[in-house]
Design a protein around this motif. Structure first.
Motif, PDB file in Angstrom:
ATOM      1  N   ALA A 148       0.509 -10.118  -4.046  1.00  0.00           N
ATOM      2  CA  ALA A 148       0.678  -8.768  -3.494  1.00  0.00           C
ATOM      3  C   ALA A 148      -0.664  -8.067  -3.290  1.00  0.00           C
ATOM      4  O   ALA A 148      -0.781  -7.176  -2.441  1.00  0.00           O
ATOM      5  CB  ALA A 148       1.565  -7.935  -4.418  1.00  0.00           C
ATOM      6  N   PRO A 152      -3.956  -5.857   0.897  1.00  0.00           N
ATOM      7  CA  PRO A 152      -2.870  -4.876   1.022  1.00  0.00           C
ATOM      8  C   PRO A 152      -3.212  -3.808   2.050  1.00  0.00           C
ATOM      9  O   PRO A 152      -4.352  -3.351   2.131  1.00  0.00           O
ATOM     10  CB  PRO A 152      -2.781  -4.280  -0.387  1.00  0.00           C
ATOM     11  CG  PRO A 152      -4.169  -4.436  -0.935  1.00  0.00           C
ATOM     12  CD  PRO A 152      -4.700  -5.723  -0.364  1.00  0.00           C
ATOM     13  N   LYS A 153      -2.219  -3.412   2.814  1.00  0.00           N
ATOM     14  CA  LYS A 153      -2.455  -2.499   3.936  1.00  0.00           C
ATOM     15  C   LYS A 153      -2.946  -1.138   3.478  1.00  0.00           C
ATOM     16  O   LYS A 153      -3.837  -0.546   4.092  1.00  0.00           O
ATOM     17  CB  LYS A 153      -1.163  -2.351   4.747  1.00  0.00           C
ATOM     18  CG  LYS A 153      -1.346  -1.651   6.082  1.00  0.00           C
ATOM     19  CD  LYS A 153      -0.072  -1.714   6.905  1.00  0.00           C
ATOM     20  CE  LYS A 153      -0.269  -1.095   8.279  1.00  0.00           C
ATOM     21  NZ  LYS A 153       0.964  -1.165   9.097  1.00  0.00           N
ATOM     22  N   THR A 154      -2.371  -0.615   2.403  1.00  0.00           N
ATOM     23  CA  THR A 154      -2.777   0.711   1.911  1.00  0.00           C
ATOM     24  C   THR A 154      -3.261   0.635   0.468  1.00  0.00           C
ATOM     25  O   THR A 154      -2.995   1.520  -0.341  1.00  0.00           O
ATOM     26  CB  THR A 154      -1.618   1.721   2.021  1.00  0.00           C
ATOM     27  OG1 THR A 154      -0.493   1.242   1.259  1.00  0.00           O
ATOM     28  CG2 THR A 154      -1.207   1.923   3.462  1.00  0.00           C
ATOM     29  N   GLN A 157      -1.215   1.066  -3.493  1.00  0.00           N
ATOM     30  CA  GLN A 157       0.147   1.492  -3.173  1.00  0.00           C
ATOM     31  C   GLN A 157       0.952   0.335  -2.591  1.00  0.00           C
ATOM     32  O   GLN A 157       2.084   0.064  -3.013  1.00  0.00           O
ATOM     33  CB  GLN A 157       0.116   2.658  -2.184  1.00  0.00           C
ATOM     34  CG  GLN A 157       1.493   3.189  -1.818  1.00  0.00           C
ATOM     35  CD  GLN A 157       1.431   4.206  -0.696  1.00  0.00           C
ATOM     36  OE1 GLN A 157       0.989   3.899   0.412  1.00  0.00           O
ATOM     37  NE2 GLN A 157       1.857   5.422  -0.980  1.00  0.00           N
ATOM     38  N   SER A 158       0.364  -0.385  -1.631  1.00  0.00           N
ATOM     39  CA  SER A 158       1.044  -1.543  -1.048  1.00  0.00           C
ATOM     40  C   SER A 158       1.264  -2.635  -2.087  1.00  0.00           C
ATOM     41  O   SER A 158       2.318  -3.282  -2.113  1.00  0.00           O
ATOM     42  CB  SER A 158       0.224  -2.106   0.118  1.00  0.00           C
ATOM     43  OG  SER A 158       0.238  -1.239   1.220  1.00  0.00           O
ATOM     44  N   GLU A 159       0.259  -2.860  -2.934  1.00  0.00           N
ATOM     45  CA  GLU A 159       0.379  -3.894  -3.964  1.00  0.00           C
ATOM     46  C   GLU A 159       1.586  -3.641  -4.858  1.00  0.00           C
ATOM     47  O   GLU A 159       2.394  -4.546  -5.119  1.00  0.00           O
ATOM     48  CB  GLU A 159      -0.887  -3.925  -4.824  1.00  0.00           C
ATOM     49  CG  GLU A 159      -2.153  -4.323  -4.093  1.00  0.00           C
ATOM     50  CD  GLU A 159      -3.372  -4.227  -4.998  1.00  0.00           C
ATOM     51  OE1 GLU A 159      -3.189  -4.293  -6.232  1.00  0.00           O
ATOM     52  OE2 GLU A 159      -4.490  -4.087  -4.486  1.00  0.00           O
ATOM     53  N   ARG A 161       4.201  -1.735  -4.332  1.00  0.00           N
ATOM     54  CA  ARG A 161       5.469  -1.808  -3.598  1.00  0.00           C
ATOM     55  C   ARG A 161       5.904  -3.256  -3.411  1.00  0.00           C
ATOM     56  O   ARG A 161       7.084  -3.582  -3.534  1.00  0.00           O
ATOM     57  CB  ARG A 161       5.325  -1.116  -2.237  1.00  0.00           C
ATOM     58  CG  ARG A 161       5.303   0.401  -2.329  1.00  0.00           C
ATOM     59  CD  ARG A 161       5.157   1.028  -0.953  1.00  0.00           C
ATOM     60  NE  ARG A 161       5.216   2.482  -1.019  1.00  0.00           N
ATOM     61  CZ  ARG A 161       5.070   3.287   0.026  1.00  0.00           C
ATOM     62  NH1 ARG A 161       4.851   2.761   1.226  1.00  0.00           N
ATOM     63  NH2 ARG A 161       5.135   4.593  -0.114  1.00  0.00           N
ATOM     64  N   MET A 162       4.953  -4.133  -3.099  1.00  0.00           N
ATOM     65  CA  MET A 162       5.299  -5.543  -2.930  1.00  0.00           C
ATOM     66  C   MET A 162       5.748  -6.159  -4.250  1.00  0.00           C
ATOM     67  O   MET A 162       6.680  -6.976  -4.283  1.00  0.00           O
ATOM     68  CB  MET A 162       4.115  -6.311  -2.337  1.00  0.00           C
ATOM     69  CG  MET A 162       3.909  -6.070  -0.851  1.00  0.00           C
ATOM     70  SD  MET A 162       2.626  -7.126  -0.132  1.00  0.00           S
ATOM     71  CE  MET A 162       1.181  -6.086  -0.336  1.00  0.00           C
ATOM     72  N   ASN A 165       9.192  -4.954  -4.693  1.00  0.00           N
ATOM     73  CA  ASN A 165      10.074  -5.628  -3.739  1.00  0.00           C
ATOM     74  C   ASN A 165      10.481  -7.003  -4.251  1.00  0.00           C
ATOM     75  O   ASN A 165      11.657  -7.393  -4.196  1.00  0.00           O
ATOM     76  CB  ASN A 165       9.366  -5.798  -2.387  1.00  0.00           C
ATOM     77  CG  ASN A 165       9.178  -4.492  -1.650  1.00  0.00           C
ATOM     78  OD1 ASN A 165       9.806  -3.490  -1.976  1.00  0.00           O
ATOM     79  ND2 ASN A 165       8.299  -4.496  -0.666  1.00  0.00           N
ATOM     80  N   ASN A 275       5.635  -7.593   2.278  1.00  0.00           N
ATOM     81  CA  ASN A 275       5.307  -6.721   3.409  1.00  0.00           C
ATOM     82  C   ASN A 275       5.354  -7.462   4.738  1.00  0.00           C
ATOM     83  O   ASN A 275       4.511  -7.253   5.613  1.00  0.00           O
ATOM     84  CB  ASN A 275       3.935  -6.061   3.202  1.00  0.00           C
ATOM     85  CG  ASN A 275       3.800  -4.756   3.969  1.00  0.00           C
ATOM     86  OD1 ASN A 275       4.792  -4.177   4.399  1.00  0.00           O
ATOM     87  ND2 ASN A 275       2.573  -4.300   4.151  1.00  0.00           N
ATOM     88  N   HIS A 277       4.653 -10.418   5.641  1.00  0.00           N
ATOM     89  CA  HIS A 277       3.468 -11.215   5.979  1.00  0.00           C
ATOM     90  C   HIS A 277       3.691 -12.644   5.486  1.00  0.00           C
ATOM     91  O   HIS A 277       3.701 -12.909   4.283  1.00  0.00           O
ATOM     92  CB  HIS A 277       2.224 -10.616   5.327  1.00  0.00           C
ATOM     93  CG  HIS A 277       0.933 -11.029   5.978  1.00  0.00           C
ATOM     94  ND1 HIS A 277       0.594 -12.350   6.186  1.00  0.00           N
ATOM     95  CD2 HIS A 277      -0.103 -10.295   6.469  1.00  0.00           C
ATOM     96  CE1 HIS A 277      -0.593 -12.408   6.772  1.00  0.00           C
ATOM     97  NE2 HIS A 277      -1.034 -11.176   6.960  1.00  0.00           N
TER      98      HIS A 277
END
Length: 516
Positions: A148, A152-154, A157-159, A161-162, A165, A275, A277
């Motif tokens: 993750a 990460p895109k953001t 925060q992205s990490e 969330r992944m 998920n 995400n 990907h």
């Protein structure tokens, strides 16, 4: 079904006070998702646990952390001690790093010792006498965590969330006590379960594993041998997006009867979890399928060879693997080579290659924590770290060039007396152009006709403002940002200005004689 119906208190004593804001039980965007995850065994009994609250007893120079922990086992001395040990690892307390640990990493090299001794003064101000280090994550959880963390895109925060998920898609939801029922905690098989094919309690993960086995057999078909260990790699990487993954991977495998409908859904959900990907999905599959290669036994030499072969390992991320080996499998000689590590060994340490860096130091995992914490603190403009490590920052508009070791970046750096990179540049030449309106074309000509010059520094009224280096025969601006904060108090002496060309050492250690 797993139930965390027992609530216990775990106390960890003598934690450095500066650690208090760094102990995270939740991520702000996911307040229902506890992020400290414990899944282990004692005497063949599974222990699932997570801290849900923490308070502190403040002492003179430390504190005692009192964790409220939910667990599936009844409170007794044996299980409580195991939970305490696991929790100590998760917050980096059980293997915490001291100044002497960092010095030992330097293998007796006096230059490196001097640099890290000076750097420790800044670290200590922010973290106290120790820096967190250890097994921050359970092994399987760590693989998810660092897949993750790949681009990460953001950012974080992205990490997170992944991570959520994945756990919510493939973990078994754990029943919480009524007063904690707002929390979501998920269980996946731990390393022991995976190594012994124990998936009965994890039907979702079992289906995912079945899908991953088939994807691995279908697409990881090329053999790469590294020091006698075979790795199955891809011939071609999957396209990144989910639509291509469906049309090129799961649809054909389903139509040929390789994937069941449920396995197809789980494979696509894996891409979703990361995400959407497909590369991250491939990195997780390859990392998981190679658990049989006994990550815990990877030596420093093997890891170096693995890293060197990174361009051959299609479908793998050597950086992801390095991260989970270090922070999940607690391999002390593994270090991910990212931008921060690479710029640190190139600039402050004056080292040219990964191989040299690996060979110069021991306990690279501990060293990485010091490098990472220093670099991140500097990156976020923490006041304590503001006047060091300018070399690791971008120096031009558009973030086109790293500043590196250059006269104006090093001029105000408080580590310059012990910086190895500076010592290696001390006799290089700096051309001074005061109140000059030379074009970059003219600057390129200066470099062309004066091969002994390494840097051109543009000054305004004697104050350093811009620095150029020669790249492919062309004068290239690498630093204008350092000059923004230099003022008349930083004016070079008239003696130096009259020389026109001075050494790097004269420049960065100069004193403004006009103001003495």
């Amino acid at each position: 079904m797993f139930k965390l119906t027992n609530e216990i208190k775990i106390v960890i004593n003598h934690i450095p006070l500066p650690w208090i804001p760094k102990i995270e039980l939740y991520y702000p965007d996911l307040p229902q998702f506890p992020i400290i995850y414990i899944n282990t065994y004692v005497n063949k009994q599974r222990i699932l646990a997570c801290p849900v609250a923490v308070s502190y007893q403040i002492e003179e120079n430390s504190c005692n952390a009192i964790f409220t922990v939910l667990t599936n086992v009844e409170s007794n001395e044996l299980t409580n001690e195991k939970i305490k040990l696991e929790l100590s690892e998760r917050i980096g307390y059980s293997e915490k790093i001291s100044k002497s640990d960092v010095i030992e990493c330097c293998n007796g090299n006096e230059q490196y010792i001097a640099l890290f001794t000076d750097l420790w003064e800044y670290i200590q101000f922010s973290y106290g006498e120790f820096v967190p280090y250890g097994k921050f994550y359970e092994e399987i959880f760590s693989i998810i965590r660092f897949v993750a963390a790949w681009q990460p895109k953001t950012g974080r925060q992205s990490e997170m969330r992944m991570l959520y998920n994945f756990m919510s898609a493939f973990g078994e939801k754990v029943v919480m006590p009524k007063k904690w029922s707002h929390l979501e905690f998920y269980a996946i098989p731990n390393l022991y379960d995976v190594s012994n094919s124990c998936f009965l309690q994890f039907p979702k993960f079992s289906t995912l594993k079945s899908a991953m086995n088939k994807l691995f057999d279908e697409y990881f078909i090329k053999n790469i041998n590294i020091n006698g260990i075979e790795f199955k790699v891809m011939e071609h990487a999957w396209k990144q997006n989910k639509d291509s993954f469906i049309s090129n991977v799961t649809d054909p495998m389903f139509s040929r009867g390789i994937l069941s409908e449920e396995e197809k859904l789980y494979a696509e959900t894996l891409v979703d979890a990361f995400n959407r990907h497909a590369w991250r999905a491939a990195y997780f599959i390859s990392a998981f399928m190679n658990i049989k290669n006994n990550y815990s036994m990877w030596t420093k030499k093997f890891f170096m060879d693995f890293y060197k072969n990174g361009n051959k390992l299609k479908g793998y991320s050597e950086k992801v693997i390095a991260c989970f080996l270090q922070q999940g499998f607690l391999n002390p000689e593994v270090i991910p080579i990212d931008t921060w590590v690479k710029t640190f060994y190139e600039f402050p340490l004056g080292i040219n290659t990964n191989t040299q860096f690996f060979n110069e130091f021991s306990n690279l995992g501990k060293l990485e924590r010091i490098i990472w914490l220093s670099s991140q603190s500097n990156k976020t403009n923490m006041k304590t770290f503001f006047d060091i490590l300018w070399c690791q920052r971008y120096g031009t508009i558009g973030n086109g060039e790293l500043r590196g070791i250059n006269p104006i970046a090093c001029y105000s750096c408080q580590l310059k007396n012990s910086c190895v990179g500076v010592a290696k540049k001390r006799f290089t030449n700096v051309k001074l152009l005061n109140n000059s309106s030379n074009s970059e074309e003219n600057l390129s000509a200066i470099f062309e006709y004066n091969p002994e010059i390494t840097y051109i520094c543009i000054l305004y009224n004697g104050v350093p403002k811009k620095c150029y280096v020669r790249k492919k025969g062309i004068a290239t601006l690498i630093d204008e940002f350092s000059g923004y904060i230099l003022t008349a108090q930083n004016k070079l002496s008239d003696d130096l200005l009259h020389k026109g060309t001075i050494t790097f050492e004269e420049f960065i250690f100069s004193k403004n004689k006009n103001h003495e």
